[in-house]
Design an enzyme around this catalytic site. Structure first.
Site, PDB file in Angstrom:
ATOM      1  N   GLY A  13      58.392   6.095   0.672  1.00  0.00           N
ATOM      2  CA  GLY A  13      57.956   7.074  -0.333  1.00  0.00           C
ATOM      3  C   GLY A  13      59.113   7.932  -0.824  1.00  0.00           C
ATOM      4  NE  ARG A  17      53.775  16.366  -0.629  1.00  0.00           N
ATOM      5  CZ  ARG A  17      53.026  16.056   0.450  1.00  0.00           C
ATOM      6  NH1 ARG A  17      52.269  16.984   0.997  1.00  0.00           N
ATOM      7  NH2 ARG A  17      53.043  14.844   0.960  1.00  0.00           N
ATOM      8  N   GLY A  80      50.681   3.880  -0.736  1.00  0.00           N
ATOM      9  CA  GLY A  80      50.081   4.596   0.389  1.00  0.00           C
ATOM     10  C   GLY A  80      50.560   4.089   1.737  1.00  0.00           C
ATOM     11  N   GLY A 143      46.457  15.914   7.405  1.00  0.00           N
ATOM     12  CA  GLY A 143      45.149  15.301   7.533  1.00  0.00           C
ATOM     13  C   GLY A 143      44.411  15.978   8.687  1.00  0.00           C
ATOM     14  CD  GLU A 157      45.603  12.239   4.645  1.00  0.00           C
ATOM     15  OE1 GLU A 157      46.644  12.827   4.308  1.00  0.00           O
ATOM     16  OE2 GLU A 157      45.384  11.903   5.827  1.00  0.00           O
ATOM     17  CG  ASN A 230      55.066  16.867   3.359  1.00  0.00           C
ATOM     18  OD1 ASN A 230      55.351  15.684   3.409  1.00  0.00           O
ATOM     19  ND2 ASN A 230      54.082  17.385   4.061  1.00  0.00           N
ATOM     20  CE  LYS A 354      98.252  15.865   1.433  1.00  0.00           C
ATOM     21  NZ  LYS A 354      98.783  15.193   0.262  1.00  0.00           N
ATOM     22  CG  ASN A 380     110.456  30.640  12.388  1.00  0.00           C
ATOM     23  OD1 ASN A 380     109.606  31.128  13.108  1.00  0.00           O
ATOM     24  ND2 ASN A 380     110.809  31.182  11.227  1.00  0.00           N
TER      25      ASN A 380
HETATM   26  C1  UD1 Z   1      50.503  11.790   6.171  1.00  0.00           C
HETATM   27  C2  UD1 Z   1      49.129  11.499   6.737  1.00  0.00           C
HETATM   28  C3  UD1 Z   1      48.467  12.799   7.152  1.00  0.00           C
HETATM   29  C4  UD1 Z   1      49.323  13.491   8.194  1.00  0.00           C
HETATM   30  C5  UD1 Z   1      50.745  13.691   7.658  1.00  0.00           C
HETATM   31  C6  UD1 Z   1      51.635  14.185   8.755  1.00  0.00           C
HETATM   32  C7  UD1 Z   1      48.373   9.549   5.477  1.00  0.00           C
HETATM   33  C8  UD1 Z   1      47.454   9.055   4.438  1.00  0.00           C
HETATM   34  N1  UD1 Z   1      48.335  10.852   5.718  1.00  0.00           N
HETATM   35  O1  UD1 Z   1      50.326  12.579   5.005  1.00  0.00           O
HETATM   36  O2  UD1 Z   1      47.195  12.561   7.710  1.00  0.00           O
HETATM   37  O3  UD1 Z   1      48.761  14.720   8.548  1.00  0.00           O
HETATM   38  O4  UD1 Z   1      51.297  12.455   7.163  1.00  0.00           O
HETATM   39  O5  UD1 Z   1      52.890  14.576   8.262  1.00  0.00           O
HETATM   40  O6  UD1 Z   1      49.072   8.763   6.071  1.00  0.00           O
HETATM   41  N2  UD1 Z   1      55.226   6.159   2.838  1.00  0.00           N
HETATM   42  C9  UD1 Z   1      55.573   4.828   2.614  1.00  0.00           C
HETATM   43  N3  UD1 Z   1      54.923   4.147   1.617  1.00  0.00           N
HETATM   44  C10 UD1 Z   1      53.950   4.706   0.879  1.00  0.00           C
HETATM   45  C11 UD1 Z   1      53.588   6.055   1.121  1.00  0.00           C
HETATM   46  C12 UD1 Z   1      54.255   6.751   2.107  1.00  0.00           C
HETATM   47  O7  UD1 Z   1      56.448   4.285   3.265  1.00  0.00           O
HETATM   48  O8  UD1 Z   1      53.419   4.010   0.018  1.00  0.00           O
HETATM   49  C13 UD1 Z   1      55.938   6.902   3.903  1.00  0.00           C
HETATM   50  C14 UD1 Z   1      56.668   8.118   3.361  1.00  0.00           C
HETATM   51  O9  UD1 Z   1      57.998   7.779   2.998  1.00  0.00           O
HETATM   52  C15 UD1 Z   1      56.608   9.082   4.539  1.00  0.00           C
HETATM   53  C16 UD1 Z   1      55.366   8.658   5.310  1.00  0.00           C
HETATM   54  O10 UD1 Z   1      55.010   7.384   4.828  1.00  0.00           O
HETATM   55  O11 UD1 Z   1      57.740   8.979   5.382  1.00  0.00           O
HETATM   56  C17 UD1 Z   1      54.219   9.638   5.113  1.00  0.00           C
HETATM   57  O12 UD1 Z   1      53.928   9.747   3.743  1.00  0.00           O
HETATM   58  P1  UD1 Z   1      53.592  11.152   3.056  1.00  0.00           P
HETATM   59  O13 UD1 Z   1      53.325  10.910   1.637  1.00  0.00           O
HETATM   60  O14 UD1 Z   1      54.597  12.167   3.415  1.00  0.00           O
HETATM   61  O15 UD1 Z   1      52.196  11.482   3.793  1.00  0.00           O
HETATM   62  P2  UD1 Z   1      51.508  12.903   3.929  1.00  0.00           P
HETATM   63  O16 UD1 Z   1      50.843  13.246   2.654  1.00  0.00           O
HETATM   64  O17 UD1 Z   1      52.451  13.875   4.487  1.00  0.00           O
HETATM   65 CA    CA Z   2      54.618  13.817   5.061  1.00  0.00          CA
END
Ligand code: UD1
Ligand code: CA
Length: 459
Positions: A13, A17, A80, A143, A157, A230, A354, A380
């Site tokens: 991801g 944010r 996701g 979540g 969530e 985040n 340097k 010196n």
């Molecule tokens: C997620 C959890 C939430 C938890 C929180 C803790 C889900 C749906 N929710 O929310 O319950 O409380 O983490 O910090 O999982 N990522 C991917 N591919 C994607 C989407 C995300 O690899 O398609 C990775 C992101 O890079 C990140 C991690 O998954 O490292 C979590 O994603 P993020 O969007 O930060 O989830 P949260 O909304 O924080």
């Molecule tokens: Ca997160």
């Protein structure tokens, strides 16, 4: 029973944010990217394999993460967290009987012991799936954990939660252990019918729970570690926690740190016993500092080696340099890359060096620039000496042999060699080599015009 485990780190991801051109998980805390911190932590569990799901800026991520055990999996569209896990299906399929530890790539503060406790709990309970939860005073953004009828567990969530559900303080940390076979069966059953339109990994919990497979929640006793990053403010908080941990480790090993809240020492830095660090010192990268040194306020060191009993006085900046035993540097000195200060040498205020080796017991006390110089022992360097090492095209070297004395305000025009115990008269611009034990002076004859001031005023 010792059972194999595979680790899966989610890092595809963007982290919107975080408001950055650069993917969130590559932002650094105390010298390490968040993702590297997570990988380092996971590594301590000795998993058979570590997979990282990459997508957004995948080339940058692959380049930055260094670990011989890591394999990368590509998630083309970030639909996701469940979709991210699905992207690794092909690899997980071959290890169906094993457990997979899934961890969000934005959890840099989590400690290996916490992950180990989760694993132990999971195995002791004989669960198909276990995930980590924590109780937070401010659960915003996470979540939330809900227990429905028949003990079925659900994670809602933040965006999908009702105002009442938002009050729940039990949260999902973002770390899961699951039998791979059960996980692979559950994943296709997940939909994206939610506020974000994403496939949530958190929905797996309910799916598995509904199948009467044993699902468990491991509540960590260290909620301060579960900080998912985040925003930049959350990163600052994580940095504070890691900083405190590093300072605790250093002080436990005999380093004095007068002002922990205003001292930043990167995680990989090593410092010896009885070294004293004053307020507002920053030590970065893979810097090594020996025993019984003193680092005075506002000293900033990057990727450097410092021997024993070295004193670095206030407001000194040192980068990629070596300082040997008993040397003194600063205040207000600037050592640029490839500078070596040999033992017992002294580099004083407003001195810049340097790519220079400065010999044992040599001194450059004030207002000097030495670039591309080889200075031997007991030399010196007078105040205001400048090496003219650059003619606009090329850089040239200056050699100053043992025991030479460079008078104040000298310009040394390289390439140049000053012989052993030679003297340079103050204010000289030296363009030719000087032989050992000779005196070289280059100065215009002083002219004096008596009564000049009076005459000028009359005009
Ligand atoms: C997620 C959890 C939430 C938890 C929180 C803790 C889900 C749906 N929710 O929310 O319950 O409380 O983490 O910090 O999982 N990522 C991917 N591919 C994607 C989407 C995300 O690899 O398609 C990775 C992101 O890079 C990140 C991690 O998954 O490292 C979590 O994603 P993020 O969007 O930060 O989830 P949260 O909304 O924080
Ligand atoms: Ca997160």
């Amino acid at each position: 029973m010792k059972q194999g485990i595979v680790a899966l780190v989610l890092a595809a991801g963007q982290g919107t944010r975080f408001k950055s051109e650069r993917i969130k998980v590559l932002h650094k805390i105390m010298g390490k990217s968040m993702l590297q911190l997570v990988v380092d932590c996971v590594q301590k569990l000795k998993p058979e394999k570590i997979y990282i799901v990459v997508g957004y800026q995948k080339n940058e991520v692959i380049r930055e993460i260094s670990s011989p055990y890591v394999n990368f999996i590509f998630q083309q569209h970030q639909l996701g967290t469940a979709h991210a896990v699905l992207a690794s299906r092909k690899f997980l399929k071959t290890e169906k009987e094993k457990d997979v530890l899934i961890i969000n790539g934005d959890l840099p503060v989590i400690a290996p012991e916490t992950l180990k406790s989760l694993l132990t709990f999971h195995r002791r309970e004989g669960n198909c799936m276990t995930f980590m939860s924590a109780e937070l005073d401010n659960p915003e953004g996470f979540g939330r954990l809900i227990r429905c009828e028949n003990n079925v567990i659900r994670i809602i969530e933040e965006k999908d939660a009702t105002p009442a559900q938002k009050k729940i303080k039990r949260i999902n940390v973002g770390v899961y252990v699951c039998r791979i076979e059960d996980l692979l069966q559950a994943l296709p059953k997940i939909s994206n019918q939610n506020k974000k339109g994403e496939y949530y990994l958190t929905d797996v919990v309910e799916v598995i729970s509904l199948q009467d497979k044993k699902t468990g929640v491991y509540k960590t006793s260290r909620p301060e570690e579960v900080l998912g990053i985040n925003t930049r403010l959350e990163m600052a908080k994580a940095a504070e926690l890691l900083r405190d941990r590093k300072i605790k480790a250093l002080t436990d090993d005999g380093v004095t740190i007068y002002d922990p809240k205003n001292t930043w020492i990167d995680l990989d830095v090593r410092i010896g016993m009885d070294t004293i660090i004053y307020s507002s010192v920053i030590v970065e990268g893979n810097t090594r500092i020996g025993n019984s040194c003193q680092l005075f306020p506002f000293v900033h060191l990057i990727n450097s080696r410092v021997g024993n009993r070295v004193k670095i006085f206030s407001s000194t900046f040192i980068e990629e340099s070596i300082i040997e035993d008993d040397a003194k540097v600063g205040p207000f000195a600037h050592l640029r890359p490839k500078t070596v200060i040999r033992s017992g040498a002294k580099v004083g205020n407003f001195v810049e060096m340097k790519n220079t080796t400065f010999g044992p017991r040599s001194k450059a006390g004030h207002l000097t620039y030495l670039g591309d110089c080889e200075v031997e022992q007991d030399v010196n360097i007078g105040a205001g000496t400048i090496s003219c090492n650059y003619d606009g095209f090329k850089k040239y070297k200056t050699y100053i042999e043992a025991g030479a004395f460079i008078g104040s305000g000298t310009e040394l025009v390289a390439p140049l060699r000053i012989g052993k115990k030679a003297y340079i008269g103050a204010g000289s611009t030296i363009t030719k080599d000087v032989k050992a034990e000779a005196l070289a002076v280059e100065r215009a004859t002083q002219v004096e015009k008596p009564g000049w001031t009076k005459r000028k005023k009359k005009k």
